[in-house]
Motif scaffolding. Structure first.
Motif, PDB file in Angstrom:
ATOM      1  N   GLU A  27      -4.751  -5.226  -1.168  1.00  0.00           N
ATOM      2  CA  GLU A  27      -5.368  -4.851   0.104  1.00  0.00           C
ATOM      3  C   GLU A  27      -4.757  -5.693   1.219  1.00  0.00           C
ATOM      4  OE1 GLU A  27      -9.871  -4.287   1.954  1.00  0.00           O
ATOM      5  OE2 GLU A  27      -9.541  -5.521   0.180  1.00  0.00           O
ATOM      6  N   GLU A  28      -4.281  -5.027   2.272  1.00  0.00           N
ATOM      7  CA  GLU A  28      -3.646  -5.753   3.369  1.00  0.00           C
ATOM      8  C   GLU A  28      -4.682  -6.486   4.203  1.00  0.00           C
ATOM      9  OE1 GLU A  28      -1.143  -3.310   5.708  1.00  0.00           O
ATOM     10  OE2 GLU A  28       0.039  -2.567   4.009  1.00  0.00           O
ATOM     11  N   LYS A  29      -4.288  -7.650   4.706  1.00  0.00           N
ATOM     12  CA  LYS A  29      -5.183  -8.424   5.552  1.00  0.00           C
ATOM     13  C   LYS A  29      -5.452  -7.683   6.858  1.00  0.00           C
ATOM     14  CE  LYS A  29      -3.540 -12.870   3.749  1.00  0.00           C
ATOM     15  NZ  LYS A  29      -2.882 -14.154   4.083  1.00  0.00           N
ATOM     16  N   GLN A  31      -7.104  -5.137   7.367  1.00  0.00           N
ATOM     17  CA  GLN A  31      -7.044  -3.684   7.224  1.00  0.00           C
ATOM     18  C   GLN A  31      -8.349  -3.072   7.730  1.00  0.00           C
ATOM     19  OE1 GLN A  31      -5.928  -0.516   7.213  1.00  0.00           O
ATOM     20  NE2 GLN A  31      -4.517  -1.099   5.582  1.00  0.00           N
ATOM     21  N   ARG A  36      -5.443   2.184   1.141  1.00  0.00           N
ATOM     22  CA  ARG A  36      -4.761   1.484   0.056  1.00  0.00           C
ATOM     23  C   ARG A  36      -3.483   2.231  -0.273  1.00  0.00           C
ATOM     24  NH1 ARG A  36      -7.865  -2.309  -2.669  1.00  0.00           N
ATOM     25  NH2 ARG A  36      -5.845  -2.894  -3.564  1.00  0.00           N
ATOM     26  N   ASN A  48      -0.409   6.833   0.562  1.00  0.00           N
ATOM     27  CA  ASN A  48      -1.540   6.229   1.260  1.00  0.00           C
ATOM     28  C   ASN A  48      -2.815   6.986   0.935  1.00  0.00           C
ATOM     29  OD1 ASN A  48       0.150   4.356   2.608  1.00  0.00           O
ATOM     30  ND2 ASN A  48       0.713   5.938   4.084  1.00  0.00           N
ATOM     31  N   ASN A 296       0.355 -17.890  -1.161  1.00  0.00           N
ATOM     32  CA  ASN A 296      -0.330 -16.757  -0.546  1.00  0.00           C
ATOM     33  C   ASN A 296      -1.096 -15.902  -1.541  1.00  0.00           C
ATOM     34  OD1 ASN A 296       0.692 -16.909   2.346  1.00  0.00           O
ATOM     35  ND2 ASN A 296       2.638 -16.856   1.243  1.00  0.00           N
ATOM     36  N   GLU A 319       6.570  -7.341  -0.561  1.00  0.00           N
ATOM     37  CA  GLU A 319       5.648  -8.430  -0.860  1.00  0.00           C
ATOM     38  C   GLU A 319       4.224  -7.907  -0.802  1.00  0.00           C
ATOM     39  OE1 GLU A 319       4.703 -11.939   1.889  1.00  0.00           O
ATOM     40  OE2 GLU A 319       6.081 -12.850   0.437  1.00  0.00           O
ATOM     41  N   SER A 320       3.459  -8.181  -1.845  1.00  0.00           N
ATOM     42  CA  SER A 320       2.077  -7.714  -1.916  1.00  0.00           C
ATOM     43  C   SER A 320       1.259  -8.790  -2.602  1.00  0.00           C
ATOM     44  CB  SER A 320       1.990  -6.387  -2.677  1.00  0.00           C
ATOM     45  OG  SER A 320       0.673  -5.885  -2.685  1.00  0.00           O
ATOM     46  N   SER A 322      -2.341 -11.423  -2.859  1.00  0.00           N
ATOM     47  CA  SER A 322      -3.769 -11.554  -2.599  1.00  0.00           C
ATOM     48  C   SER A 322      -4.326 -12.636  -3.512  1.00  0.00           C
ATOM     49  CB  SER A 322      -4.506 -10.236  -2.854  1.00  0.00           C
ATOM     50  OG  SER A 322      -5.910 -10.420  -2.790  1.00  0.00           O
TER      51      SER A 322
END
Length: 331
Positions: A27-29, A31, A36, A48, A296, A319-320, A322
């Motif tokens: 999950e992107e920061k 968002q 997703r 998406n 990260n 890059e993904s 969490s």
């Protein structure tokens, strides 16, 4: 290229398995629209999907197109993102009684929720009755002791599986039985009769070899995968009408490709998916104990390991990352 699945799937569709393995990115920061992204490794396509149901939740990959989600309120659900079907499960068997539910938690506060794997015995949705099937068994590795528990659709609680071992690393469902492997490589078969369950040790692994390298540099993330050893469990002898098993080294997977990580591990025929590499292991970051020690979060230690030459290459070039919900396989 990015596509939307909204025009392909709707709530009226039954919850079916995806046509090929995909990678559900973290999950992107910041968002806001709760979108997703699913990545298809084999055609390099991004899909998406608007999924507010997964916002701020830990996601664990299972099978048959379902994900196990856990929120800050510790509520657990089986969620099918393609059809939007959602099955409520009993609250988390370990943390529910240990936390005060009256205060709000940030998702990162749940990163130590102690839930490692989830495996299904079958698709919980019955396409004949158009309802959830109580014959489906949902098994998890949970708690900081990494023990086993199971439940079924409609149950109000999780049922512990009695065993003289703990620290389980993986579980799978094969030929109508659940099997579990602990951190020593010992294999257990789970016997479930109604609501009574126990696990029996059937094989012992006497050697260990660590392919996770820990880096002591303060400027680098603390671990990286260097390689894999593949073993096959084979029946060796029969003693008193009971089979005995042993681990045998495997040099080649043939046409098979393994998908491993913080999800239900599977072996698939590579020739069934255009672009999938045979005799390879596709892996994602599942070193949960070290996520908070990384720069990260988890998700950077991913790749494709070739059984033929021992090389590791990237399967996702971006890059993904969490701390609480890194990428998982969607299968």
């Amino acid at each position: 290229m990015s596509k939307s699945w909204q025009s392909v799937y709707s709530m009226e569709n039954p919850p079916l398995s995806p046509t090929c393995p995909r990678l559900l990115l973290a999950e992107e920061k910041e968002q806001k629209c709760h979108t997703r992204v699913f990545y298809n490794l084999f055609d390099d396509e991004f899909y998406n999907f608007k999924l507010p149901e997964l916002a701020g939740k830990i996601c664990i990959g299972t099978s048959f197109g379902w994900l196990l989600s856990v929120g800050a309120d510790f509520q657990m659900n089986l969620f099918h993102p393609l059809s939007k079907h959602q099955l409520s499960l009993p609250p988390h068997p370990y943390v529910w009684e240990g936390y005060n539910r009256n205060f709000e938690l940030d998702p990162i506060d749940c990163s130590d929720i102690f839930l490692y794997k989830c495996v299904l015995s079958r698709n919980p949705w019955n396409s004949v009755t158009h309802g959830y099937d109580r014959d489906c068994i949902i098994m998890v590795i949970h708690t900081n002791y990494e023990t086993l528990a199971f439940t079924r659709p409609g149950y109000k609680a999780w049922i512990d599986i009695k065993c003289d071992s703990r620290n389980f690393y993986d579980i799978t469902f094969y030929k109508d039985k659940f099997y579990a492997v602990n951190n020593h490589g010992d294999v257990f078969v789970c016997h479930i009769e109604d609501d009574i369950a126990f696990a029996e040790r059937i094989a012992i692994y006497k050697e260990t070899e660590d392919y996770i390298h820990e880096d002591e540099s303060e400027d680098e993330n603390p671990y990286v995968t260097l390689g894999f050893t593949v073993l096959k469990l084979e029946c060796s002898t029969e003693v008193k009408n009971k089979n005995e098993y042993e681990w045998v080294n495997v040099d080649s997977l043939g046409d098979q490709a393994l998908f491993v990580g913080g999800n239900s591990s599977v072996s698939l025929s590579a020739s069934s998916f255009n672009g999938c590499k045979a005799n390879c292991i596709y892996f994602i970051d599942d070193n949960f104990d070290f996520f908070l020690a990384t720069l990260n979060g988890g998700g950077y230690d991913m790749g494709v390991f070739s059984m033929e030459d021992g090389n590791i290459k990237q399967h996702y070039r971006g890059e993904s990352l969490s701390y609480f919900a890194p990428p998982v396989w969607y299968i």
